[in-house]
Design a protein around this motif. Structure first.
Motif, PDB file in Angstrom:
ATOM      1  N   SER A 125       0.856  -1.173   0.000  1.00  0.00           N
ATOM      2  CA  SER A 125       0.000   0.000   0.000  1.00  0.00           C
ATOM      3  C   SER A 125       0.898   1.230   0.000  1.00  0.00           C
ATOM      4  N   LEU A 126       0.758   2.050  -1.023  1.00  0.00           N
ATOM      5  CA  LEU A 126       1.650   3.203  -1.179  1.00  0.00           C
ATOM      6  C   LEU A 126       0.867   4.488  -0.940  1.00  0.00           C
ATOM      7  N   SER A 127       1.467   5.402  -0.203  1.00  0.00           N
ATOM      8  CA  SER A 127       0.824   6.688   0.023  1.00  0.00           C
ATOM      9  C   SER A 127       1.810   7.801  -0.302  1.00  0.00           C
ATOM     10  N   SER A 137       5.277   7.062   1.820  1.00  0.00           N
ATOM     11  CA  SER A 137       5.306   5.902   2.713  1.00  0.00           C
ATOM     12  C   SER A 137       4.697   4.706   1.999  1.00  0.00           C
TER      13      SER A 137
ATOM     14  N   PRO B 237       6.318  10.826   8.259  1.00  0.00           N
ATOM     15  CA  PRO B 237       5.240  11.604   7.667  1.00  0.00           C
ATOM     16  C   PRO B 237       3.880  11.100   8.132  1.00  0.00           C
ATOM     17  N   THR B 239       1.549  10.191   6.381  1.00  0.00           N
ATOM     18  CA  THR B 239       1.117   9.056   5.557  1.00  0.00           C
ATOM     19  C   THR B 239       1.509   7.720   6.190  1.00  0.00           C
ATOM     20  N   ALA B 240       2.639   7.695   6.885  1.00  0.00           N
ATOM     21  CA  ALA B 240       3.076   6.440   7.516  1.00  0.00           C
ATOM     22  C   ALA B 240       2.097   6.037   8.611  1.00  0.00           C
ATOM     23  N   LEU B 243      -1.093   4.679   6.943  1.00  0.00           N
ATOM     24  CA  LEU B 243      -0.931   3.298   6.477  1.00  0.00           C
ATOM     25  C   LEU B 243      -0.953   2.315   7.640  1.00  0.00           C
ATOM     26  N   GLU B 246      -4.625   1.894   8.815  1.00  0.00           N
ATOM     27  CA  GLU B 246      -5.435   1.041   7.931  1.00  0.00           C
ATOM     28  C   GLU B 246      -5.266  -0.437   8.275  1.00  0.00           C
TER      29      GLU B 246
END
Lengths: 176, 319
Positions: A125-127, A137, B237, B239-240, B243, B246
């Protein structure tokens, strides 16, 4: 100070049962007796293991310490437990990579991880919300062989260090 | 409980709280010193007046700090700021106290993390003993728990021992904000210092886990900050954290201590597990040889919280 054995969590136990009447019930009894809450039972009838047994997957919700008691009592009752918590044959390793993932060739990174770290990627899963210039990330779900998570992580760290990526790793070994 | 006479070195948040709370614990403060001034009274200083003077004038009294260390007391409380490397002036304060056969209670991490072996040698030559519960996890009784079990019955310690980093990570996860935003908020709230380097680079947590490893190794091996593998949280960040969320996980700055080594870094932990404490709370897990895992959590910083640990140590020494 807490002595409750931690929060209630869902645990999965994989059992292999002999194909005889009453075997499933015999396997489930120790679970309820030890106070585990049965969530689901997946009885793969017709799907035999190489040893000729029937695989059964049981989801239980209970505190981690109680789970240990359950696995013990299953084994004491002579039930063949093939996977329980961290004792799985196919271990899962989830890590998050942080850095310039796209610029450093993500597919090459993944290829290196699969070949060098002896792990197979099951989910990615890429963000990268700010486009390719900024830090992004990625969450990697890897399957590793039992007992090799430590080695796989060490390799992964090396690969990441080469590309100046940061690895956010789970706690190691028995610590979860 | 028999009361002790205390010499309190350091008039920061912890030192001031020790002065304020000592009487409640049955002890008498006979000297207080900051870096430039001191007040000494063998019959007990007027705690309220000393604290008022510190806040009004920035000094605690007319005397010289050396008069405090050389004065009459039973227990020296070392609560000056933590320094790295030679851990001075804290180390010399402890040395002077032990050489005068006084007990020493430390809230200053420097000497215990950087010069543990030397401290234990000085203690061996002294009638006085050292205790340092306050250096690891503020009010949480971590070291006394290890002492009760015996270090050989604890195989590892891990957890969250920096409230500032934990506050930032838990706010980032909850609000979906970036590091810089949350850091600014933490500074406004007084949770983070103007220079947050020690906290966000993992150094403060590392010092505490170095101390834990020194205690767990029980003299077989000595650790300093240099032996620790340390990563901070400044490059994480939002975003980490997204993720991680989730997947039912979150990221926390986790330290791990074993008798063999020390590491501190951002780690993935289950979002609903015991290690994912929120806000400024701290938690330590101890792995025991015969009793499974202990989780101990609570307030890991703050003046009165840390002073509580100091005064408990004092009571243990003189009872």
């Amino acid at each position: 100070m807490s002595d409750t054995g931690g929060e209630v969590q869902t645990h999965t136990v994989r059992l292999e049962l002999v194909d005889e009447p009453g075997e499933l019930l015999r396997a489930l009894e120790p679970i309820s007796e030890a106070g585990g809450n049965l969530l689901s039972i997946y009885h793969e009838r017709g799907n035999l293991t190489p040893r000729g047994h029937i695989p059964v997957e049981v989801d239980i919700s209970c505190a981690p310490t109680r789970f240990e008691t359950i696995v013990e009592s299953l084994r004491e009752a002579g039930v063949n437990v093939v996977q329980a918590g961290s004792e799985r044959y196919d271990e899962e390793l989830v890590v998050i990579l942080v850095g310039h993932l796209v610029d450093t060739d993500l597919s090459d990174t993944l290829k290196q991880i699969e070949s060098c770290a002896d792990a197979s990627l099951t989910d990615l899963s890429l963000s990268a919300p700010r486009g390719r210039d900024e830090t992004s990330s990625a969450r990697l779900r890897l399957k590793t062989r039992s007992g090799t998570n430590g080695d796989a992580l060490a390799k992964l760290q090396e690969i990441a260090a080469d590309k100046e990526l940061q690895v956010i790793q789970p706690l190691t070994e028995a610590s979860q | 409980m028999s009361g002790a006479r205390l010499c309190v070195l350091g008039a920061g948040a912890v030192g001031r709280s020790v002065v304020e709370l000592a009487e409640e614990y049955g002890h008498t403060v006979t000297a207080v010193a900051d870096s430039s001034s001191a007040v000494v009274d063998p019959d007990g200083v007027d705690a309220e007046a000393v604290l008022q003077r510190k806040s009004d004038e920035g000094v605690v009294g007319e005397a010289d700090p050396d008069d405090a260390v050389g004065g009459a007391y039973d227990v020296l409380v070392e609560a000056t700021p933590t320094t790295l490397g030679d851990a001075e002036p804290g180390f010399s304060h402890v040395k002077q106290g032990l050489e005068r056969d006084k007990h020493v209670v430390l809230a200053n991490k420097g000497p215990v993390a950087e010069r543990y072996g030397e401290l234990r040698e000085l203690e061996a030559d002294s009638e006085g003993k050292i205790r340092f519960e306050a250096t690891v996890g503020g009010a949480i009784p971590i070291l006394s728990t290890i002492e009760d079990f015996g270090p050989t019955h604890i195989t590892a310690a891990r957890g969250v021992l920096n409230g500032t980093a934990n506050f930032i990570l838990s706010r980032m996860a909850a609000e979906g904000l970036d590091y810089e935003h949350v850091l600014a908020e933490a500074q406004d709230l007084g949770v983070a210092e103007a220079d947050p380097t020690f906290d966000v680079e993992g150094i403060d947590a590392a010092l505490k886990f170095v101390i834990l490893s020194n205690v767990l190794a029980d003299g077989d091996q000595e650790f300093t900050l240099e032996d620790a593998v340390v990563d901070g949280i400044t490059d994480i960040p939002g975003t980490a954290l997204d993720l991680a969320a989730e997947d039912g996980r979150t990221i926390r700055l986790i330290g791990e201590s074993t008798p063999e080594g020390v590491s501190v870094g951002p780690r993935l932990v289950p979002a609903d597990g015991p290690l994912s404490v929120t806000g400024t709370l701290n938690i330590v897990q101890l792995e025991t040889t015969h009793a499974g895992r202990l989780n101990i959590s609570g307030r890991g910083a703050g003046g009165p919280e840390t002073a509580t640990a100091v005064l408990s140590d004092v009571s243990r020494l003189v009872d």
